[in-house]
Scaffold this active site. Structure first.
Site, PDB file in Angstrom:
ATOM      1  N   ILE A 168       0.992  -1.107   0.011  1.00  0.00           N
ATOM      2  CA  ILE A 168      -0.244   0.100   0.036  1.00  0.00           C
ATOM      3  C   ILE A 168       1.107   1.321  -0.169  1.00  0.00           C
ATOM      4  O   ILE A 168       0.775   2.277  -0.566  1.00  0.00           O
ATOM      5  CB  ILE A 168      -0.993   0.020   1.141  1.00  0.00           C
ATOM      6  CG1 ILE A 168      -1.762  -1.292   1.182  1.00  0.00           C
ATOM      7  CG2 ILE A 168      -1.758   1.213   1.297  1.00  0.00           C
ATOM      8  CD1 ILE A 168      -2.846  -1.707   2.244  1.00  0.00           C
ATOM      9  N   ASP A 169       1.904   1.267   0.901  1.00  0.00           N
ATOM     10  CA  ASP A 169       2.919   2.531   0.734  1.00  0.00           C
ATOM     11  C   ASP A 169       3.476   2.712  -0.469  1.00  0.00           C
ATOM     12  O   ASP A 169       3.479   3.753  -1.105  1.00  0.00           O
ATOM     13  CB  ASP A 169       3.976   2.059   1.701  1.00  0.00           C
ATOM     14  CG  ASP A 169       3.523   2.484   3.377  1.00  0.00           C
ATOM     15  OD1 ASP A 169       2.798   3.235   3.399  1.00  0.00           O
ATOM     16  OD2 ASP A 169       4.219   1.985   4.125  1.00  0.00           O
ATOM     17  N   GLN A 170       3.970   1.479  -1.235  1.00  0.00           N
ATOM     18  CA  GLN A 170       4.620   1.885  -2.521  1.00  0.00           C
ATOM     19  C   GLN A 170       3.720   1.993  -3.777  1.00  0.00           C
ATOM     20  O   GLN A 170       3.928   2.944  -4.401  1.00  0.00           O
ATOM     21  CB  GLN A 170       5.218   0.352  -2.815  1.00  0.00           C
ATOM     22  CG  GLN A 170       6.438   0.108  -1.768  1.00  0.00           C
ATOM     23  CD  GLN A 170       7.610  -0.915  -2.210  1.00  0.00           C
ATOM     24  OE1 GLN A 170       8.277  -0.878  -3.185  1.00  0.00           O
ATOM     25  NE2 GLN A 170       7.262  -2.016  -1.639  1.00  0.00           N
TER      26      GLN A 170
END
Length: 401
Positions: free
Chosen positions: A166-168
């Site tokens: 999700i971050d990436q």
């Protein structure tokens, strides 16, 4: 290609989503200044593993940037950032709710200094709505979005996706939004305020599962390595290890049956079509699993490749990194780090005219470029010494400064 040459970026991002977006902008040729707290730097600098005091996590997301260590809680520190904002095309910001305004780096403040600024704010849930003030971390959003509920095995322990998808992916959306805003600014001369959030990214990643629920009433269930709409499409045990069989259509299924000695299933109405195999999921998997143990992983991969049926060994990361495809596609970027010597990171995964983007600057030491950047803003040697003495800025002082 350096499509973003002469574009200036002020990276106020933290941890992964903002920094990876800034790294990709740098890979595309932009001049990226990463602003970090004087004492600690980016949060990931403290995350293990460390080599000679440098975090491998930080190295992964901060190539092609210069580091400015400055205390934005001071008036002098804010003035430095404001000077840089006036020269910047893009700002990436990932502070918690209200922090950017307190530090004087919110959109309203910076766009008043640079009206055509493209400003990208990254948050956990988006700034509006009942969750707008909450912090967001990848694993939290995996849980809240329902992602974790779809993974693992029924009656097994909860598991998360291990690599912070999700971050990436939020970094990817930030990049695409910024690139679209640059095109729009080229047409209209106007800047933009862009918002991306981890929650919206997670829901986007779950989009086809949401569609299956809304349109078909299908509730996602834990299936291990299996797939809810394709079968057989999962890992199986061969004679000497695991492999992933990915039968994506009925033509592949018929060819697989011929190779595997399951020709009797090709015209069996329970297995002849993917729809039928999904309806008879357990029976299909049982028949295939019994056959897969009859040969080795290498032999299955070779035999199925000959008839164009997708199949792969279940590699470790180390197996994949050692594969010659990594070298052929220039996936590993090699750079000379000022403290560690040669390091490797993963390249920006886009090739332009047969070439990868250039890794011009290795991930910086904390404050490595502070005085270079400040001299570019017009600070003289006495001013630099005063700011450093009062810990408003930090970094290795060049001998000629």
């Amino acid at each position: 290609m350096k499509p973003l040459a002469n574009v200036k970026v002020l990276d106020l991002g933290k941890v992964i989503a903002g920094p990876i977006c800034g790294q990709w902008l740098g890979d595309l040729g932009a001049d990226v200044i990463k602003v970090e707290p004087v004492t600690t730097g980016d949060d990931t600098r403290a995350w293990p593993p460390h080599v000679s005091g440098e975090s491998a996590m930080f190295l992964a997301f901060n190539r092609n940037k210069r580091s400015l260590a400055v205390d934005m809680k001071t008036a002098e520190g804010r003035d430095i950032v404001h000077r840089l904002a006036r020269q910047s095309d893009i700002v990436i910001q990932g502070f918690g709710a209200g922090a950017a305004k307190r530090l004087g780096v919110d959109y309203e403040t910076l766009s008043s200094l640079k009206p055509d600024l493209i400003y990208c704010e990254i948050s956990g849930y988006g700034r509006s709505g009942p969750l707008g003030d909450l912090p967001g971390y990848d694993v939290m959003i995996q849980a809240f979005s329902g992602m974790i509920s779809t993974m693992g095995y029924e009656d097994g322990p909860l598991v998360r996706v291990s690599f912070s998808p999700i971050d990436q992916s939020t970094g990817m959306h930030a990049l695409s939004g910024i690139m679209a805003a640059l095109i729009e600014r080229g047409r209209t001369g106007k800047g933009a305020f862009i918002e991306v959030s981890l929650f919206e990214t997670a829901m986007g990643l779950l989009g086809y599962m949401a569609s299956n629920f809304w349109q078909g009433g299908e509730r996602p269930r834990k299936m291990g390595s299996g797939h809810s709409t394709l079968c057989p499409y999962q890992a199986f045990e061969a004679a000497d290890g695991a492999l992933l069989l990915a039968v994506g259509n009925d033509g592949q299924w018929r060819r697989f049956c011929d190779i595997a000695g399951l020709s009797d299933l090709k015209d069996d109405e329970r297995f002849a079509t993917n729809k039928a195999r999904v309806a008879n999921f357990d029976a299909t998997v049982e028949r295939v699993a019994a056959k897969m143990t009859s040969d080795t992983v290498a032999n299955w991969v070779e035999r199925l490749a000959q008839v164009k049926v997708p199949c792969s060994p279940v590699n470790t990361l180390m197996d994949a990194l050692a594969h010659r495809q990594v070298d052929t596609r220039q996936i590993a970027v090699r750079q000379d780090h000022p403290k560690l010597g040669e390091i490797r990171t993963i390249a920006y995964p886009v090739t332009f005219n047969g070439q990868k983007t250039e890794a011009r600057v290795p991930p910086p030491l904390l404050g490595q470029h502070t005085f270079e950047i400040l001299r570019g803003l017009g600070f003289d040697a006495d001013s630099l010494s005063d700011l450093a003495a009062r810990r408003i800025v930090a970094g290795p002082v060049p001998r000629h400064a």
